[in-house]
Design a protein around this motif. Structure first.
Motif, PDB file in Angstrom:
ATOM      1  N   LEU B  49       0.839  -1.197   0.000  1.00  0.00           N
ATOM      2  CA  LEU B  49       0.000   0.000   0.000  1.00  0.00           C
ATOM      3  C   LEU B  49       0.876   1.249   0.000  1.00  0.00           C
ATOM      4  CD1 LEU B  49      -2.589  -1.323   2.576  1.00  0.00           C
ATOM      5  CD2 LEU B  49      -3.061  -0.793   0.192  1.00  0.00           C
ATOM      6  N   PRO B  50       0.433   2.286  -0.690  1.00  0.00           N
ATOM      7  CA  PRO B  50       1.247   3.505  -0.742  1.00  0.00           C
ATOM      8  C   PRO B  50       1.187   4.277   0.575  1.00  0.00           C
ATOM      9  CG  PRO B  50      -0.838   3.838  -1.895  1.00  0.00           C
ATOM     10  CD  PRO B  50      -0.810   2.404  -1.448  1.00  0.00           C
ATOM     11  N   VAL B  51       2.340   4.720   1.044  1.00  0.00           N
ATOM     12  CA  VAL B  51       2.392   5.589   2.218  1.00  0.00           C
ATOM     13  C   VAL B  51       3.108   6.865   1.768  1.00  0.00           C
ATOM     14  CG1 VAL B  51       3.223   5.852   4.578  1.00  0.00           C
ATOM     15  CG2 VAL B  51       2.436   3.618   3.791  1.00  0.00           C
ATOM     16  N   VAL B 279      -4.863   6.369  -0.517  1.00  0.00           N
ATOM     17  CA  VAL B 279      -4.112   7.521  -0.021  1.00  0.00           C
ATOM     18  C   VAL B 279      -5.103   8.542   0.520  1.00  0.00           C
ATOM     19  CG1 VAL B 279      -2.365   9.249  -0.542  1.00  0.00           C
ATOM     20  CG2 VAL B 279      -2.405   7.118  -1.843  1.00  0.00           C
TER      21      VAL B 279
END
Lengths: 393, 478
Positions: B49-51, B279
């Protein structure tokens, strides 16, 4: 009633949307046949850290959007002409004390309702989605399927918590609210959500109401047509996200690659045509249309607004009621024939599961019915479910 | 008929953060082994997952403020879908609905004077990877080192009208972003890339012509050539009907000096933008906003004015020094130590900048400790080290940042001697060895004295105050 022996208490299974580095993860799709992940999903890693064993993977329908798993590329379990869910079957046979599953489109809740098990779909953002195969990210939630509410709570306690690796993971202080003591004193039954249910489900609903009332819980049947708008909006949002999320499976990097192609476009097209199943393809086409420049405002953006309206409607209900009781399915079993006849039955049957999916609210299925509550109220919901969970058998 | 060219630019700039936009991989892989700066996230593997890297938002805001933009206090990330093998997840995370900065303005100056160029928006996004075509094996390899490296795309309004203005605009962006230290902006390294939207219309008309978008220019020179070629092509089409102009994307071939149609508007794919549910919207509160605002550098013009009014530098010197933030910082640090702005400026312009030129380094590549330069200047002005030896020390300081001028001068025998007895002994020997020059001087030839002076200085290895030497030399001959 526990179906497992004490030595299996620390043994769980995971559905095939949960990535595991020691077992293949296929998402029920030929596209990912044999796919080995480099890492474990966070929820499973936390269980392993707590001394649990993840004994096996339970098959799911392709990207977990179907009823119970019937679109799995290798086929799904069935008995007496009725389709079954593999995670539920594994628990019923005593192989594991619980299953950790990704609830994308309600399959976990339907499995619990029809197998007399209990499931908890916690508040969105309380359990990390790190290491789950992405399908419909804005609503899918790592959930627990088990014999009873007690076991659901036991597993949930171990997997819930903030995770820096998931940007949608809620702050620890918010997640801690799930541990605050609360009691369900007032429950609403929505007339609109009873639409289409058979006598068998009606019976379960009445039984749960009777038990709640006998336990001093006030139950009112009220009208609210807004929440029933969840299904079409959820179908659009889910399909759009799914279309985007599965676009990475293009035959280039990993997963299935067609043998015959002459250029890159054919490589994409042939690989995806050969490896994806019919329900997923339909969702991809629908999702792609939903997101097109022409339809974005007309469909996708409108569905986002519907999502907000539904959340507000729940918020309004929760000013008076602690929880909403509703069916999880239209009937207590699905025959292979009806599924074969209606290929899109999962996109109709999710009428009952879409409200909690689209809002991210916690939902407990027990006694064959579903209890949806305020964000972070899963402990109170589980306590309430303990009173009538036996009614599901 | 006379025509005017209408140009808008889309400039991609790689942000100089140490890690990528949504994972912790190093963002700096220029020249590195393919696929050595990758992880499951930037390879688009399922389950990652994008952080958001907060630094990227810092830099995006900073860039927006430098270009006079309004900062959106709630900024969101969106997914842009398209299939290409260098895009591992088949979508790019970018900003479509609420970019970090909007409505800015940049002032440029050309031979025609000053002009404002409006900025439509600046959005943050992730870069794609690279395809490496292997002709011998007739195959293509994918390198994901560059995937998810943070970029900003600066979209201008169609306010530019010539290649000269485009060059001035790009140079201005480069200067401002380098001043703020958010980007390198080096076209040769690919850290600044530029797409040109161009159309042509009769002069004075307010209706825009058919637009072509040109890609693949790798230098400012190539951009200028492409603009000239494309302008001529459009005028030719309008005047002579050589072809029907279409709204299309064109690829510039700098070797052939021509542009080629890639795709028309009709055949372009639909990017199906939608908000990335993974996000969360980034909310910029007052504290965050103010801290970025406070970290902005002095603008080049303000600095130049201050150098003139506060330090008493001439217009030319101030202009030279403010060409790059690296020069300014070195100069200011040197001035802080030596307390003479004039000396510091002289050393910067006549020595430091000329060494950079000789080494074919840009001014931004200067990596010299300004304080050490200030100490060196003090050694010269205090008469401890001769100017010629000081230049040698400076050259050594360029190669070794750890050098301390005073210690280095002492260790290498560059310290001026005040021992007149020793100086007189050298003079005596030089005079004895060159009676002709002595005679010449005595007969009135001033030049002969310089020859003797030079020989003495050489013997003394430069470690002598020139005035003292001159006086002692004349005394000795007379």
């Amino acid at each position: 009633m526990k179906t497992y022996t004490e030595d299996k208490k620390l043994t769980v299974v995971a559905d095939d949307m949960m990535l595991t580095k020691d077992m293949p993860t296929t998402a029920g799709s030929k596209m990912l046949d044999g796919y080995m992940s480099l890492f474990d999903s966070e929820a499973l890693a936390r269980l392993k850290d707590a001394g649990y064993t993840v004994a096996a993977k339970a098959a799911v329908g392709e990207f977990a959007i179907d009823l119970l798993g019937e679109t799995n590329f290798k086929g799904a379990p069935a008995s007496d002409g009725h389709i079954k869910n593999q995670a539920a079957e594994m628990i019923l046979s005593g192989d594991a004390s619980a299953a950790v599953c990704l609830d994308v489109n309600g399959a976990v809740r339907r499995a619990a309702a029809q197998s007399g098990l209990v499931s908890v779909k916690p508040t969105y953002g309380t359990v990390s989605r790190f290491g789950t195969i992405p399908a419909a990210c804005s609503g899918e939630t790592v959930s627990v399927l088990a014999c009873d509410a007690e076991d659901c709570g036991r597993i949930l306690d171990l997997i819930a918590g903030h995770d820096d690796k998931d940007g949608t993971s809620l702050p620890a202080e918010l997640i801690a609210k799930t541990n605050e003591a609360a009691t369900v004193r007032k429950v609403a039954v929505l007339a609109s959500m009873k639409k289409g249910i058979g006598a068998d489900v009606c019976e379960k609903l009445d039984a749960a109401v009777a038990v709640l009332k006998a336990n001093g819980v006030e139950v009112d049947e009220i009208d609210d047509s807004v929440i029933s708008a969840s299904r079409p909006a959820w179908n659009a949002l889910m399909s759009a996200e799914l279309c985007n999320n599965v676009s990475r499976y293009d035959g280039v990097k990993y997963g299935y690659r067609a043998e015959s192609f002459t250029n890159i476009d054919e490589l994409y097209t042939n690989s995806r045509t050969e490896a994806f199943g019919e329900l997923l393809k339909t969702a991809i086409i629908f999702g792609s249309e939903t997101l097109s420049t022409e339809n974005y405002m007309k469909i996708y953006d409108k569905c986002l607004r519907v999502r907000r309206v539904i959340s507000e409607a729940f918020g309004k209900l929760f000013e008076t009621y602690d929880a909403v009781l509703m069916p999880a399915t239209s009937s207590m079993s699905y025959t292979e024939a009806e599924v074969k006849e209606n290929k899109f039955i999962a996109f109709e049957e999710n009428y009952y599961t879409a409200p909690a999916s689209i809002t991210g609210l916690p939902a407990i299925v027990a006694g064959g019915v579903q209890l949806v509550g305020r964000a972070f109220s899963e402990k109170a919901l589980l306590e309430a479910a303990k009173k009538y969970e036996k009614e599901g058998k | 008929m006379r025509y005017e060219t209408v140009i808008g630019l889309e400039v991609h700039v790689e942000l100089a953060t140490s890690s990528k936009i949504f994972c912790s991989c190093s963002a700096h892989s220029y020249g590195a082994e393919p696929n050595s700066h990758v992880c499951p996230a930037c390879c688009g593997m399922p389950g990652m997952l994008p952080v958001v890297n907060k630094r990227v938002v810092d830099y995006g805001m900073k860039a927006g403020m430098m270009l006079g933009c309004h900062i959106n206090r709630t900024t969101t990330f969106d997914k842009k879908s398209y299939y290409y093998p260098d895009l591992p997840a088949a979508y790019q995370t970018t900003q479509w609905f609420a970019p970090v900065a909007v409505n800015g303005v940049v002032e440029i100056e050309t031979s025609k004077g000053k002009k404002n160029v409006r900025i439509k928006q600046i959005h943050m996004e992730e870069d794609a990877g690279k395809l490496v075509h292997d002709i011998r094996e007739d195959t293509t390899h994918v390198d994901f080192n560059r995937t998810s490296v943070p970029l900003i795309e600066i979209v201008s309004q169609p306010d530019l009208s010539s290649a000269e203005e485009v060059e001035a605009y790009l140079e201005r962006l480069k200067t401002l972003l380098r001043y703020a230290k958010v980007a390198e902006c080096e076209m040769a390294h690919g850290t600044m890339r530029c797409d040109v939207n161009l159309s042509v219309r009769p002069e004075g008309s307010n209706k825009l012509g058919v637009r072509a978008e040109m890609k693949n220019m790798n230098s400012i020179e190539a951009i200028k050539r492409a603009i000239e070629y494309e302008t001529a092509r459009h005028i030719d089409a309008i005047e002579n009907g050589t072809e029907e102009l279409r709204q299309e994307t064109r690829r510039w071939d700098d070797i052939k000096g021509k542009s080629y149609a890639m795709r028309t508007k009709e055949t372009a794919g639909d990017y199906r933008y939608f908000p990335d549910p993974n996000v969360m919207p980034v909310v910029i509160d007052d504290e965050w906003f103010d801290s970025i605002k406070a970290s902005l550098p002095e603008f080049p013009e303000v600095k130049k004015e201050r150098y003139i009014s506060e330090y008493g530098l001439g217009e030319y010197d101030a202009d030279q020094l403010t060409k790059s933030i690296a020069l300014c910082e070195c100069f200011e640090a040197a001035y802080g130590v030596c307390k003479s702005a004039k000396d510091a400026a002289n050393w910067m312009i006549s020595e430091v900048m000329s060494i950079l030129n000789q080494k074919k380094m840009t001014y931004d590549m200067l990596d010299l400790d300004g304080k050490a330069l200030g100490e060196l200047i003090l050694l010269v002005s205090g008469g401890t080290v001769g100017r010629a030896n000081a230049k040698k020390i400076l050259a050594a300081m360029f190669d070794d940042a750890s050098i301390e001028p005073k210690a280095y001068a002492e260790a290498n025998g560059y310290v001026v001697s005040n021992d007149t007895g020793m100086i007189e002994a050298v003079i005596k020997a030089v005079i004895a060895a060159d009676p002709k020059s002595v005679a010449d001087y005595k007969s009135g030839k001033e030049k002969a004295l310089m020859a003797l002076f030079g020989k003495c200085m050489k013997e003394l290895k430069g470690n002598c105050d020139p005035q003292t030497l001159r006086k002692l030399l004349i005394d000795s001959i007379s």
